[in-house]
Write a protein that holds these residues in place. Structure first.
Motif, mmCIF file in Angstrom:
data_model
loop_
_atom_site.group_PDB
_atom_site.id
_atom_site.type_symbol
_atom_site.label_atom_id
_atom_site.label_comp_id
_atom_site.label_asym_id
_atom_site.label_seq_id
_atom_site.Cartn_x
_atom_site.Cartn_y
_atom_site.Cartn_z
ATOM 1 N N HIS A 163 39.805 52.836 42.197
ATOM 2 C CA HIS A 163 40.254 51.680 41.410
ATOM 3 C C HIS A 163 39.434 50.430 41.716
ATOM 4 O O HIS A 163 39.970 49.320 41.782
ATOM 5 N N CYS B 106 38.565 43.015 39.043
ATOM 6 C CA CYS B 106 39.191 42.142 38.036
ATOM 7 C C CYS B 106 40.357 41.362 38.639
ATOM 8 O O CYS B 106 40.515 40.169 38.363
ATOM 9 N N CYS B 107 41.163 42.035 39.454
ATOM 10 C CA CYS B 107 42.273 41.331 40.105
ATOM 11 C C CYS B 107 41.763 40.287 41.090
ATOM 12 O O CYS B 107 42.360 39.230 41.242
ATOM 13 N N ASN C 118 47.020 46.412 43.296
ATOM 14 C CA ASN C 118 46.552 45.957 41.979
ATOM 15 C C ASN C 118 47.717 45.777 41.015
ATOM 16 O O ASN C 118 47.740 44.824 40.231
ATOM 17 N N SER D 97 40.071 49.355 48.088
ATOM 18 C CA SER D 97 39.233 50.123 47.164
ATOM 19 C C SER D 97 37.893 50.472 47.810
ATOM 20 O O SER D 97 37.395 51.590 47.652
ATOM 21 N N GLY E 22 44.605 40.474 45.291
ATOM 22 C CA GLY E 22 43.376 41.006 44.716
ATOM 23 C C GLY E 22 42.332 41.286 45.775
ATOM 24 O O GLY E 22 41.610 42.288 45.714
ATOM 25 N N THR F 6 48.642 42.199 39.392
ATOM 26 C CA THR F 6 48.676 42.039 37.937
ATOM 27 C C THR F 6 50.038 41.539 37.475
ATOM 28 O O THR F 6 50.123 40.632 36.636
ATOM 29 N N TRP G 214 39.320 47.737 38.675
ATOM 30 C CA TRP G 214 40.589 47.019 38.570
ATOM 31 C C TRP G 214 40.729 46.034 39.729
ATOM 32 O O TRP G 214 41.191 44.908 39.553
ATOM 33 N N SER G 215 40.300 46.443 40.916
ATOM 34 C CA SER G 215 40.376 45.554 42.072
ATOM 35 C C SER G 215 39.456 44.349 41.913
ATOM 36 O O SER G 215 39.829 43.226 42.283
ATOM 37 N N LYS H 225 45.828 50.844 44.399
ATOM 38 C CA LYS H 225 46.512 50.868 43.103
ATOM 39 C C LYS H 225 47.814 50.072 43.158
ATOM 40 O O LYS H 225 48.108 49.285 42.255
#
Length: 133
Positions: free
Chosen positions: A41, A47-48, A91, A65, A58, A95, A44-45, A88
């Protein structure tokens, strides 16, 4: 107690039964289970980390990650799966917290704007009120 017209012997349920007793054939098949590599991930990490980083979740997700990716390269699948699941979870929390913060911010801005509009309307309707002094 046998019903009329039926034999008293047990009949296997494998294959097609044509009324004749006979051996049953059981075929065994090999099942190939392919395990996919554990997910880290990382996107996604990132982006967070860059866009929604409440309480540094994040950053923590990004660290886990990277650890998951390192464990995957080393060959430790269980360690990579553990770090990936932790990333995950972090994240998801980052989010959700970011969405809640944005939602609260939108509600506060709309309430403040509504109050300001009501105050401006009150001042325009009552020019000699205490607000104009």
């Amino acid at each position: 107690m046998n019903p009329v017209g039926h034999p008293g012997e047990a009949v296997g349920l494998h294959g097609k039964y044509d009324g004749q007793p006979g051996p049953t054939v059981v075929q065994y098949t090999t099942v190939n289970v392919t395990t996919e590599p554990p997910k880290d991930h990382i996107i996604w990490s990132l982006c967070c980390f860059f866009y929604s980083n409440p309480c540094c979740l994040g950053l923590a997700a990004l660290v886990y990650s990277i650890k998951a990716r390192d464990r995957k390269w080393v060959g430790d699948v269980e360690g990579a799966r553990h770090y990936g699941n932790t990333a995950k979870c972090l994240n998801i929390w980052a989010t959700v917290l970011a969405c809640v913060i944005v939602l609260i911010f939108i509600i506060v801005i709309s309430v403040v704007a509504s109050q300001a509009q009501a105050a401006a309307r009150y001042i325009n309707q009552n020019p000699y009120s205490r607000w104009n002094n």
